[in-house]
Design an enzyme around this catalytic site. Structure first.
Site, PDB file in Angstrom:
ATOM      1  N   LYS B  88       1.277  -0.753  -0.137  1.00 23.57           N
ATOM      2  CA  LYS B  88       0.200  -0.068  -0.115  1.00 23.57           C
ATOM      3  C   LYS B  88       0.973   1.259   0.169  1.00 23.57           C
ATOM      4  O   LYS B  88       0.324   2.374  -0.872  1.00 23.57           O
ATOM      5  CB  LYS B  88      -1.123   0.141   1.173  1.00 23.57           C
ATOM      6  CG  LYS B  88      -2.121  -1.531   1.005  1.00 23.57           C
ATOM      7  CD  LYS B  88      -3.133  -1.283   0.116  1.00 23.57           C
ATOM      8  CE  LYS B  88      -3.817  -1.764   0.283  1.00 23.57           C
ATOM      9  NZ  LYS B  88      -5.205  -1.623  -0.736  1.00 23.57           N
ATOM     10  N   GLU B 110      -9.902   6.416   2.849  1.00 21.09           N
ATOM     11  CA  GLU B 110     -10.428   5.607   3.804  1.00 21.09           C
ATOM     12  C   GLU B 110      -9.386   4.159   3.637  1.00 21.09           C
ATOM     13  O   GLU B 110      -8.636   4.177   3.533  1.00 21.09           O
ATOM     14  CB  GLU B 110     -11.752   5.068   2.882  1.00 21.09           C
ATOM     15  CG  GLU B 110     -11.511   3.773   2.076  1.00 21.09           C
ATOM     16  CD  GLU B 110     -10.140   4.472   0.938  1.00 21.09           C
ATOM     17  OE1 GLU B 110     -10.260   5.551   0.533  1.00 21.09           O
ATOM     18  OE2 GLU B 110      -9.369   2.693  -0.145  1.00 21.09           O
ATOM     19  N   SER B 373       1.931  -9.614  -0.806  1.00 23.81           N
ATOM     20  CA  SER B 373       2.125  -8.344  -0.812  1.00 23.81           C
ATOM     21  C   SER B 373       1.613  -7.930   0.068  1.00 23.81           C
ATOM     22  O   SER B 373       1.754  -6.814   0.828  1.00 23.81           O
ATOM     23  CB  SER B 373       0.111  -7.632  -1.591  1.00 23.81           C
ATOM     24  OG  SER B 373      -0.651  -8.499  -0.656  1.00 23.81           O
TER      25      SER B 373
END
Lengths: 265, 386
Positions: B88, B110, B373
């Site tokens: 991210k 968010e 990830s």
């Protein structure tokens, strides 16, 4: 009311024949607190002087709405409201005044634009506002609604540039919905300062009535809007009334707003 | 990052299904990204931050015991090793830098599991931007440590009470904030979803995963992988990985969705595998919905995959057949989480544990590349509590 053959014609007639400083269009959430309750609230609004009714179809993820209307939609869904049920409410109200449905794009898409247009027209709807469908995404729906004589009413925001406003106006049907402020629906204390500018920009481009909504709740605000626009839309204040006191409270609030709009000069 | 325009549509999917008020902000963002991604100064600054702050390139690791188990060569792209412990941060740093370049001093985001919120809070601290993160109260309860982390990093966390109080409602709350404040605010969407230009913007910023992995693999193995596997929620790590291999026709691409309690039940998060075409959060894509068009709640043991929508480019890649999408249930992902921890000394996040579970059940025999990830520390309470 003059005899108008389709939704677009009924809307035009309502904006011409209301006899007030501006046409009064209360918003009600279909199915809130339940289907019958919303129909009774709508009828009370018409008794009290509503010239058109904007009827919300509850949606799970209403991006354009503030907390009051979102909560009403959530409650309506929890009480079992469906687009089909809200169209039955529309049928009842459209016997009295033109009804404009406020419906999110996915609900139209789910049944298919043509099928939805047919159902809405059969239920007597005069037009539709699709708050998450900017005009440049709207070709398919516009075609389907045009075929049924239903007005696809576009929104113009304070942030909308002049050239884009012209493009929107060129494809507008029924009336143009001027969003009074950059934000979601909901009551505000004061009328946003840029409203007159937004309405002027639309007028310069459109040959249709302009109605102002978002953030409008008081008699003072509707009078101020009537100074510049052809119609005024009051949403969260009416929905709150429907939730707090049912049809009687809706009648009281709408009647107050109608009085504020008084007679034409 | 070289195409002259930013895609608004991926086949029929994508678009900008948002209130009219937001259109100028989306136009501005589109222009901003088109200019930034070809501006050498911007790219230099982003590259330096990705290297020195984020810790890129992330390693490509030949996982010996997983390879033995599956009879293949399994390479893991180690996004779990970069700053904040998940991919991210690649997107958050890029978008925060873009926000600053566009003169937006306030950033909103968010978050579901909290990884994107932490990444955005981190990037805002780095660049001195004001940061507000919307988070459902149910997610705040489940992901307490990430709430604390965001606050420590200087962000405000705004609790969202609507609906099921999870990611879907947090996205809606963030979009509403943006509608009201777009003039001074940039909204950092955390996945390859939302109205255009976000799906393309997020993909461009996550493509670093795939570009690095492709080059690293060619150097390590001397050839391209037979299969590339990544988990898909909104789909940002997957699209970032896949986009480097789309033109390599011989490479099979597999996106693994969360099948929750099973694809035959209503409790899953697999819109690409099972969903119909619908509009959610500004884009037309594959969406979980009922027959009336109401969006339904997703379910997955992994908060990062617990979302009823998917990126529009994934929907197009599914239709074209270029990517195969499959579902892995909670139970298999939890088993893979435990198994890989013992087998490789790597505790994977529950999200890529879905991809690992698929890999362990479907042996390829050649070279497999799997994007790991994120790391699983955040999931210990969830897993050990079940």
């Amino acid at each position: 009311m003059s005899v108008a053959t389709n939704g677009v014609g009924r809307i035009a007639a309502a904006f011409e024949g209301h006899g007030k400083r501006a046409a009064l269009m209360p918003y009600l959430m279909g199915g809130f607190p339940d289907l019958d309750g919303s129909a009774l609230a709508g009828e009370a609004a018409v008794d009290a002087g509503a010239d058109l009714i904007e009827l919300g179809v509850p949606f799970s993820d209403p991006l354009a709405d503030g907390p009051v209307i979102h909560a009403a939609g959530t409650a309506a869904l929890a009480a079992g409201a469906t687009p089909h049920g809200v169209l039955r409410v529309c049928e009842r109200l459209s016997a009295r005044v033109p009804v404009v449905l406020m419906v999110y794009a996915n609900l139209v898409l789910a049944s298919g634009a043509e099928a939805f247009a047919l159902r809405a027209a059969s239920a007597g709807a005069a037009g539709l506002i699709v708050p998450d469908l900017p005009y440049d995404e709207g070709d398919e729906l516009r075609g389907a609604f045009d075929a049924e004589g239903l007005a696809l009413v576009p929104l113009v925001a304070p942030t909308t540039a002049a050239d884009r406003t012209s493009e929107i106006a060129a494809l507008a049907r029924g009336f143009v919905y001027a969003v009074s402020l950059a934000g979601t629906t909901g009551e505000r204390d004061n009328l946003a300062p840029g409203v007159a500018d937004t309405v002027e920009r639309i007028r310069a481009a459109a040959g249709l009535p302009v109605a102002v909504g978002f953030g409008i709740s008081s008699g003072q605000q509707v009078r101020a809007v009537a100074e510049v626009a052809d119609g005024v839309i009051v949403g969260s204040r009416i929905v709150r009334a429907a939730g707090d006191g049912g049809p009687d409270e809706v009648r009281r609030v709408v009647s107050e707003l109608a009085q504020a709009l008084g007679d034409r000069w | 990052m070289s195409a002259p325009t930013v895609e608004r549509r991926f086949g029929p999917y994508g678009g900008r299904y948002v209130p009219e008020t937001l259109i100028p902000a989306l136009d501005e963002l589109e222009r901003g990204w088109v200019a930034a991604r070809t501006d050498p100064a911007f790219l230099d600054e982003l590259g330096a931050l990705l290297r020195d702050f984020v810790g890129r390139p992330s390693p490509l690791y030949l996982a010996g015991r997983l390879s033995e188990l599956t009879g293949a060569e399994v390479y893991l792209k180690r996004e779990d090793l970069i700053h904040t412990g998940a991919h991210k941060i690649n997107n958050a740093v890029g978008q925060a830098l873009l926000a600053r370049r566009m003169g937006k001093r306030r950033v909103i985001a968010e978050t579901g599991a909290g990884q994107h919120g932490v990444a955005t809070a981190t990037a805002c601290a780095l660049l001195g931007l004001e940061c507000l993160v919307y988070m459902g109260t149910e997610d705040m309860r489940r992901q307490r440590p990430n709430v604390d982390r965001m606050k420590l990093l200087g962000a405000e966390v705004s609790p969202v009470e609507a609906g099921a109080r999870t990611l879907k409602e947090a996205v809606s709350a963030a979009i509403r904030d943006w509608v009201a404040n777009a003039d001074n605010t940039h909204y950092v969407i955390g996945s390859a979803v939302g109205p255009a230009p976000y799906p393309a913007l997020v993909r461009d910023l996550q493509r670093v995963i795939g570009d690095e992995a492709r080059a690293q693999l060619l150097e390590a193995a001397g050839e391209l992988p037979g299969r590339v596997i990544a988990c898909v929620g909104g789909g940002s790590n997957a699209i970032g990985t896949f986009s480097a291999f789309l033109d390599d026709a011989e490479v099979e691409l597999i996106g693994v969705e969360a099948a929750g309690e099973g694809l035959s039940t209503p409790r899953h998060s697999a819109p690409l595998t099972t969903g119909a075409r619908g509009i959610l959060h500004g884009a037309l894509s594959a969406v979980l919905q009922d027959e009336e068009g109401q969006i339904v709640e997703a379910h997955s043991v992994s908060a990062g995959l617990d979302y009823p929508g998917s990126g529009p480019e994934h929907a197009q890649l599914r239709d074209s057949g270029r990517v195969r999408y499959v579902g892995v249930p909670d139970e298999a992902a939890l088993a893979a989480f435990r198994r890989v921890s013992k087998l490789e000394g790597i505790i994977p996040a529950l999200e890529p544990a879905h991809a690992l579970a698929w890999l362990m059940a479907n042996h390829g025999g050649g070279i497999d590349l799997l994007t790991l990830s994120g790391r699983g520390d955040k999931d210990l309470a969830e897993v050990l509590g079940t």
